[in-house]
Design a protein around this motif. Structure first.
Motif, PDB file in Angstrom:
ATOM      1  N   GLN A 122      23.277  21.055 135.033  1.00 48.51           N
ATOM      2  CA  GLN A 122      24.291  20.637 134.067  1.00 48.51           C
ATOM      3  C   GLN A 122      23.972  19.218 133.602  1.00 48.51           C
ATOM      4  O   GLN A 122      23.952  18.282 134.402  1.00 48.51           O
ATOM      5  N   VAL A 123      23.680  19.068 132.319  1.00 45.96           N
ATOM      6  CA  VAL A 123      23.359  17.763 131.741  1.00 45.96           C
ATOM      7  C   VAL A 123      24.622  17.185 131.126  1.00 45.96           C
ATOM      8  O   VAL A 123      25.255  17.811 130.269  1.00 45.96           O
ATOM      9  N   MET A 124      24.996  15.990 131.554  1.00 48.18           N
ATOM     10  CA  MET A 124      26.215  15.348 131.059  1.00 48.18           C
ATOM     11  C   MET A 124      26.019  13.839 131.073  1.00 48.18           C
ATOM     12  O   MET A 124      25.070  13.332 131.672  1.00 48.18           O
ATOM     13  N   THR A 125      26.893  13.119 130.420  1.00 45.99           N
ATOM     14  CA  THR A 125      26.813  11.664 130.456  1.00 45.99           C
ATOM     15  C   THR A 125      27.512  11.133 131.700  1.00 45.99           C
ATOM     16  O   THR A 125      28.336  11.812 132.315  1.00 45.99           O
ATOM     17  N   SER A 126      27.185   9.904 132.042  1.00 45.67           N
ATOM     18  CA  SER A 126      27.797   9.278 133.218  1.00 45.67           C
ATOM     19  C   SER A 126      29.295   9.070 133.040  1.00 45.67           C
ATOM     20  O   SER A 126      30.018   8.883 134.035  1.00 45.67           O
ATOM     21  N   ASP A 127      29.786   9.112 131.784  1.00 43.41           N
ATOM     22  CA  ASP A 127      31.238   9.006 131.547  1.00 43.41           C
ATOM     23  C   ASP A 127      31.991  10.053 132.357  1.00 43.41           C
ATOM     24  O   ASP A 127      33.112   9.793 132.824  1.00 43.41           O
ATOM     25  N   ALA A 128      31.369  11.231 132.515  1.00 32.77           N
ATOM     26  CA  ALA A 128      32.033  12.322 133.232  1.00 32.77           C
ATOM     27  C   ALA A 128      32.243  11.997 134.697  1.00 32.77           C
ATOM     28  O   ALA A 128      33.052  12.650 135.362  1.00 32.77           O
ATOM     29  N   ARG A 129      31.528  11.003 135.202  1.00 30.82           N
ATOM     30  CA  ARG A 129      31.676  10.594 136.600  1.00 30.82           C
ATOM     31  C   ARG A 129      32.222   9.180 136.713  1.00 30.82           C
ATOM     32  O   ARG A 129      32.012   8.486 137.705  1.00 30.82           O
ATOM     33  N   GLY A 130      32.928   8.744 135.668  1.00 26.33           N
ATOM     34  CA  GLY A 130      33.743   7.538 135.776  1.00 26.33           C
ATOM     35  C   GLY A 130      33.127   6.233 135.334  1.00 26.33           C
ATOM     36  O   GLY A 130      33.782   5.189 135.402  1.00 26.33           O
TER      37      GLY A 130
END
Length: 371
Positions: A319-327
């Motif tokens: 799953q590729v996502m930005t670090s925003d998704a982890r705060g």
């Protein structure tokens, strides 16, 4: 409270300016709290001079010294704005971690030690900001036989690591670097290759834009398999970790040597450069951590929609996502890492990770200029 407040200042290979972040690192080891962040672009004359100093030229010592002063003044201005925005006095901040601007990175070369050079007058920054300055954060790792980069994997482990899950963090700035946070607690990190630096240089020359917003220009082109093969033939991509790189290698001369006799549309070159960045990141992950379930992307490349799309296509099981998704927002991660390094220095704790840099062991990083 004062001993828990730290500032991180980061200006990277992309040369887009300074990111500044104010954070609290509780003495009891609980999670970092971000209190404020801002970005300040470099002036065009300073940016042009810093870019020029990446290559040999006339009167370099004099020009580099003055550029180091200018970087210090730019940093101090950002610090003043950040403190005002957060209603914090300089005396309340324990220290700031300042990266400086890399203009040469040649660890292990020439005499067996090599060097890494970040332009910054730390003494002037301490004078003008009123905050203790921890800087020259890479040189001790190089002196201990390491690459001096990447320095962020230890911070990524502290911020994003999860027991029982393989997670990766990739920062896509001018150069892309990856941290592999193993489910067993292991951590590995290294430079993948060019992130945005070649794409930025190409679009600046041909369209006059600072960067390819959302990768829209690259999306209009077709990847040239022949060009991509020549780009991927670079020996750096087959080096085992630890490895690091920069504009010393990935620059316009490097690209031009591979474009010889290529009859391509400009947007096809851009598409091929984007594919180079995507493939070198994906291959780094697949080769060294194939069971990774989550890839967190930070840095300016996280805004490149086309690049993010290609990463997900190349990594269908991750799953590729930005670090925003982890705060932690994408433009705050590296600045937070340098605040963390300042905290580690002041608390007399090592800041490097030998498994990532290849140093002989953990080392206290940086030199401190008191306020």
């Amino acid at each position: 409270m004062s001993s828990e407040l730290f500032i991180g200042l980061m200006s990277g290979t992309s040369l887009d300016g300074v990111d500044a972040l104010l954070a609290r690192f509780p003495a009891d080891g609980t999670a970092m709290q971000v209190l404020g962040h801002l970005h300040q672009p470099f002036s065009k004359p300073l940016r042009d001079e810093l870019l020029a100093l990446n290559s040999p030229g006339d009167n370099e010592l004099h020009r580099a010294a003055l550029a180091g002063n200018a970087v210090a003044r730019a940093y101090a201005d950002v610090v003043a704005q950040l403190l005002e925005a957060c209603c914090i006095q300089a005396a309340q901040v324990a220290a700031l971690g300042a990266h400086g601007q890399t203009v040469r990175h040649r660890p292990g070369e020439f005499d067996g030690c090599g060097y890494t050079t970040q332009l910054l007058n730390g003494a002037l920054l301490a004078e003008q900001s009123g905050v203790a300055v921890a800087c020259d954060l890479r040189s001790r790792d190089v002196a201990a036989g390491g690459q001096g980069a990447p320095l962020v994997p230890a911070f990524h482990r502290a911020q994003f690591g999860q027991v029982g899950r393989d997670i990766a963090v990739v920062n896509i700035g001018g150069i892309s670097n990856i941290s592999l946070l193993g489910a067993d607690g292991s951590t590995l990190g290294f430079d993948c290759g060019p992130g945005n630096c070649l794409m930025d240089a190409w679009i600046q020359e041909h369209l006059g834009h600072e960067f390819d917003a959302s990768g829209a220009w690259a999306a209009q082109g077709q990847v040239s398999t022949a060009l991509l093969d020549r780009l991927l033939a670079e020996p750096f991509f087959t080096l085992p970790p630890p490895r690091s790189t920069g504009r010393d290698l990935f620059n316009r001369a490097w690209l031009d040597s591979r474009l010889q006799h290529a009859d391509l549309r400009q947007e096809d070159v851009q598409a091929s450069l984007l594919e180079l960045s995507a493939q070198t990141i994906a291959q780094s992950l697949l080769q060294h951590s194939p069971n990774t379930t989550e890839l967190l992307v930070c840095g300016g490349g996280a805004f490149n929609t086309q690049l993010m799309t290609r990463l997900q296509a190349l990594l269908p099981h991750t799953q590729v996502m930005t670090s925003d998704a982890r705060g932690l927002p994408v433009m705050q991660v590296e600045a937070a890492a340098f605040a963390w390094l300042a905290m580690r220095h002041l608390r007399q704790l090592p800041g490097n990770l030998a498994a990532a840099t290849g140093a002989l062991g953990p080392r206290l990083l940086g030199a401190l200029y008191p306020a």
